[in-house]
Write a protein that holds these residues in place. Structure first.
Motif, PDB file in Angstrom:
ATOM      1  N   SER A  23       0.771  -1.371  -0.092  1.00  0.00           N
ATOM      2  CA  SER A  23       0.160  -0.007   0.284  1.00  0.00           C
ATOM      3  C   SER A  23       0.745   1.448  -0.065  1.00  0.00           C
ATOM      4  CB  SER A  23      -0.856   0.165   1.428  1.00  0.00           C
ATOM      5  OG  SER A  23      -0.133   0.110   2.528  1.00  0.00           O
ATOM      6  N   GLY A  24       2.176   1.104   0.218  1.00  0.00           N
ATOM      7  CA  GLY A  24       2.764   2.468   0.580  1.00  0.00           C
ATOM      8  C   GLY A  24       3.034   2.749   2.134  1.00  0.00           C
ATOM      9  N   ARG A  25       2.405   1.837   2.960  1.00  0.00           N
ATOM     10  CA  ARG A  25       2.516   2.342   4.264  1.00  0.00           C
ATOM     11  C   ARG A  25       2.793   1.000   5.018  1.00  0.00           C
ATOM     12  NH1 ARG A  25       0.788   5.946   8.164  1.00  0.00           N
ATOM     13  NH2 ARG A  25       0.409   8.196   7.463  1.00  0.00           N
ATOM     14  N   PRO A  26       3.489   1.047   6.135  1.00  0.00           N
ATOM     15  CA  PRO A  26       3.903  -0.260   6.586  1.00  0.00           C
ATOM     16  C   PRO A  26       2.464  -0.868   7.440  1.00  0.00           C
ATOM     17  CG  PRO A  26       5.256   1.445   7.760  1.00  0.00           C
ATOM     18  CD  PRO A  26       4.266   2.340   6.657  1.00  0.00           C
ATOM     19  N   ALA A  27       2.368  -1.988   7.030  1.00  0.00           N
ATOM     20  CA  ALA A  27       1.132  -2.794   7.594  1.00  0.00           C
ATOM     21  C   ALA A  27       1.414  -4.304   7.688  1.00  0.00           C
ATOM     22  CB  ALA A  27       0.037  -2.934   6.371  1.00  0.00           C
ATOM     23  N   ARG A  28       0.936  -4.591   8.619  1.00  0.00           N
ATOM     24  CA  ARG A  28       1.362  -6.509   8.931  1.00  0.00           C
ATOM     25  C   ARG A  28       0.259  -7.248   8.287  1.00  0.00           C
ATOM     26  NH1 ARG A  28       4.376  -8.783  12.394  1.00  0.00           N
ATOM     27  NH2 ARG A  28       4.950  -6.919  13.668  1.00  0.00           N
ATOM     28  N   CYS A  29       0.987  -8.264   7.478  1.00  0.00           N
ATOM     29  CA  CYS A  29       0.127  -9.240   6.455  1.00  0.00           C
ATOM     30  C   CYS A  29       0.524 -10.355   6.715  1.00  0.00           C
ATOM     31  CB  CYS A  29       0.507  -8.521   5.167  1.00  0.00           C
ATOM     32  SG  CYS A  29      -0.077  -9.266   3.805  1.00  0.00           S
ATOM     33  N   LEU A  30      -0.314 -11.470   6.468  1.00  0.00           N
ATOM     34  CA  LEU A  30      -0.079 -12.905   6.197  1.00  0.00           C
ATOM     35  C   LEU A  30       1.269 -13.051   5.425  1.00  0.00           C
ATOM     36  CD1 LEU A  30      -3.491 -14.230   6.278  1.00  0.00           C
ATOM     37  CD2 LEU A  30      -1.967 -14.184   8.190  1.00  0.00           C
ATOM     38  N   ALA A  31       1.855 -13.868   5.498  1.00  0.00           N
ATOM     39  CA  ALA A  31       3.077 -14.134   4.755  1.00  0.00           C
ATOM     40  C   ALA A  31       2.492 -14.648   3.206  1.00  0.00           C
ATOM     41  CB  ALA A  31       4.164 -14.996   5.510  1.00  0.00           C
ATOM     42  N   ASN A  32       2.918 -14.026   2.298  1.00  0.00           N
ATOM     43  CA  ASN A  32       2.370 -14.292   1.072  1.00  0.00           C
ATOM     44  C   ASN A  32       3.448 -13.851  -0.023  1.00  0.00           C
ATOM     45  OD1 ASN A  32       1.880 -11.525   0.479  1.00  0.00           O
ATOM     46  ND2 ASN A  32      -0.423 -11.609   0.917  1.00  0.00           N
ATOM     47  N   ARG A  33       3.127 -14.165  -1.252  1.00  0.00           N
ATOM     48  CA  ARG A  33       3.866 -13.674  -2.443  1.00  0.00           C
ATOM     49  C   ARG A  33       4.273 -12.269  -2.634  1.00  0.00           C
ATOM     50  NH1 ARG A  33       2.618 -16.466  -8.169  1.00  0.00           N
ATOM     51  NH2 ARG A  33       4.788 -15.447  -8.332  1.00  0.00           N
ATOM     52  N   PHE A  34       3.321 -11.294  -2.029  1.00  0.00           N
ATOM     53  CA  PHE A  34       3.617  -9.808  -2.048  1.00  0.00           C
ATOM     54  C   PHE A  34       4.541  -9.229  -0.926  1.00  0.00           C
ATOM     55  CE2 PHE A  34       0.758  -6.132  -3.823  1.00  0.00           C
ATOM     56  CZ  PHE A  34       2.115  -5.489  -4.140  1.00  0.00           C
ATOM     57  N   THR A  35       4.488 -10.034   0.199  1.00  0.00           N
ATOM     58  CA  THR A  35       5.419  -9.957   1.367  1.00  0.00           C
ATOM     59  C   THR A  35       6.989 -10.107   0.981  1.00  0.00           C
ATOM     60  OG1 THR A  35       5.143 -11.885   2.474  1.00  0.00           O
ATOM     61  CG2 THR A  35       3.598  -9.911   2.994  1.00  0.00           C
ATOM     62  N   VAL A  36       6.693 -11.498   0.079  1.00  0.00           N
ATOM     63  CA  VAL A  36       8.355 -11.954  -0.218  1.00  0.00           C
ATOM     64  C   VAL A  36       8.697 -10.883  -1.235  1.00  0.00           C
ATOM     65  CG1 VAL A  36       9.562 -13.666  -1.468  1.00  0.00           C
ATOM     66  CG2 VAL A  36       7.704 -14.318   0.325  1.00  0.00           C
ATOM     67  N   LEU A  37       8.129 -10.411  -2.171  1.00  0.00           N
ATOM     68  CA  LEU A  37       8.555  -9.446  -2.992  1.00  0.00           C
ATOM     69  C   LEU A  37       9.121  -8.203  -2.517  1.00  0.00           C
ATOM     70  CD1 LEU A  37       8.666  -8.386  -6.009  1.00  0.00           C
ATOM     71  CD2 LEU A  37       6.119  -7.855  -5.813  1.00  0.00           C
ATOM     72  N   GLY A  38       8.158  -7.551  -1.454  1.00  0.00           N
ATOM     73  CA  GLY A  38       8.507  -6.556  -0.816  1.00  0.00           C
ATOM     74  C   GLY A  38       9.522  -6.777   0.175  1.00  0.00           C
TER      75      GLY A  38
END
Length: 345
Positions: free
Chosen positions: A266-281
């Motif tokens: 999103s452009g701001r820190p946010a806690r997310c389930l580990a997924n493909r987007f979090t790996v990318l980021g």
């Protein structure tokens, strides 16, 4: 102050909490909430009306008070190029350009007018507080105001601004971190320490948030001096939630044990389930990511492409560190269980 029977607040979770959920929670004696940061004034009024069709109990409407985004065309173009291979793998084209998809409450006169017209019992702020005149207008309308803080300094600013209570958002919390300035240093205070600090340092009630999933957690927060506890992740698996099938499956998977703080989505820190987007980021520097919510324009497009290709791993699957404790119960039943557990604890 809130007009509720139980010291439980269902977190507003824009895009996840629904009017049906808020009404069910309210009818069960807790504070139901909706987030309207991702919609406009007309959308907010529709959601408020839907709650009132189902409940005559108090509820909370949450607004985003981030500083409006400053466009950076070079950064945005580079971000599109960075994501282009992911879009290509999904058989989709990235957006040609990115835009500020959400209007901040700090400059949204229509949203202010809607809230003053509809007068929900509670309005809450995330990412900061609006101008003194907006705060005063809401207070003059008899609305109870909450503000989310991640530090003592933020809590003091909120109390000075005129909120009636502060939501102490620990680093464990899912979803967007409520920091006022996402580019400033973050002490990453946990919920337990933050509660104790705020109880000592500010003169308004404190609502605990972050990692709380059951009655034992609620009881612990109350013992530490909080007046209530706010739970978000605990309600994601409820049938009234707007979480999609991929989100629900991820919450029930091993990913729940590995939540990640990311700003790539999103452009701001946010806690997310580990997924493909979090790996990318994980390997991307903050200054390479467009401002919130401009980056979210790309994130939502990538998620849409992924869902079309049967790949749910690019979703904004926000969740806190207590995610493995999630229980897929109807919202009213979950409130009843939480109340019983709290009493037992």
């Amino acid at each position: 102050m809130l007009g509720i029977e139980l010291p439980i607040v269902q977190a507003p979770m824009a895009g996840v909490s629904s009017p049906a959920m808020a009404a069910a929670v309210a009818n069960a004696g807790a504070l139901g909430s909706i987030g309207v940061g991702a919609t406009n004034a007309a959308g907010a009024r529709t959601m408020i009306a839907e709650i009132r069709e189902r409940s005559n109990r108090p509820f909370n409407v949450n607004v985003f008070c981030h500083q409006p985004a400053k466009p950076a065309p070079a950064v945005e173009a580079a971000w599109i190029d960075r994501l282009r291979p992911e879009f290509n793998r999904l058989g989709a084209a990235p957006p040609a350009a990115l835009s500020e998809i959400y209007k901040s409450f700090v400059e949204d006169d229509d949203m202010l007018a809607a809230l003053l017209a509809d007068r929900p019992k509670v309005v809450s702020f995330h990412f900061g507080a609006p101008s003194p005149d907006r705060v005063q207008a809401l207070r003059d309308a008899g609305i109870v105001l909450l503000g989310s803080a991640t530090s003592v300094d933020e809590a003091r600013m909120l109390a000075t601004a005129g909120v009636h209570a502060v939501v102490a958002q620990g680093y464990e919390a899912g979803g967007h971190r409520g920091v006022f300035n996402p580019d400033a240093s973050d002490d990453r205070l946990g919920t337990m320490a933050l509660i104790r600090l705020l109880v000592r340092e500010i003169d308004v009630p404190v609502i605990a948030a972050g990692g709380i999933m059951d009655g034992a957690g609620i009881s612990a927060a109350l013992r530490l001096g909080a007046g209530a506890a706010q739970l978000g992740t605990a309600f994601i698996a409820c049938p009234e939630s707007q979480a999609d099938a991929g989100y629900r499956a991820a919450l029930a998977s091993d990913a729940a044990f590995h939540t990640v703080m990311t700003r790539a989505i999103s452009g701001r820190p946010a806690r997310c389930l580990a997924n493909r987007f979090t790996v990318l980021g994980a390997a991307i520097a903050a200054d390479e990511i467009p401002a919130y919510p401009i980056a979210y324009d790309a994130g939502k497009a990538l998620n849409a492409a992924g869902k079309s290709a049967g790949e749910p791993g690019f979703g904004a699957q926000w969740a806190g560190q207590g995610a493995p404790l999630s229980r897929p119960l109807p919202a009213a039943d979950l409130v009843a269980v939480l109340a019983a557990e709290t009493k037992a604890a």
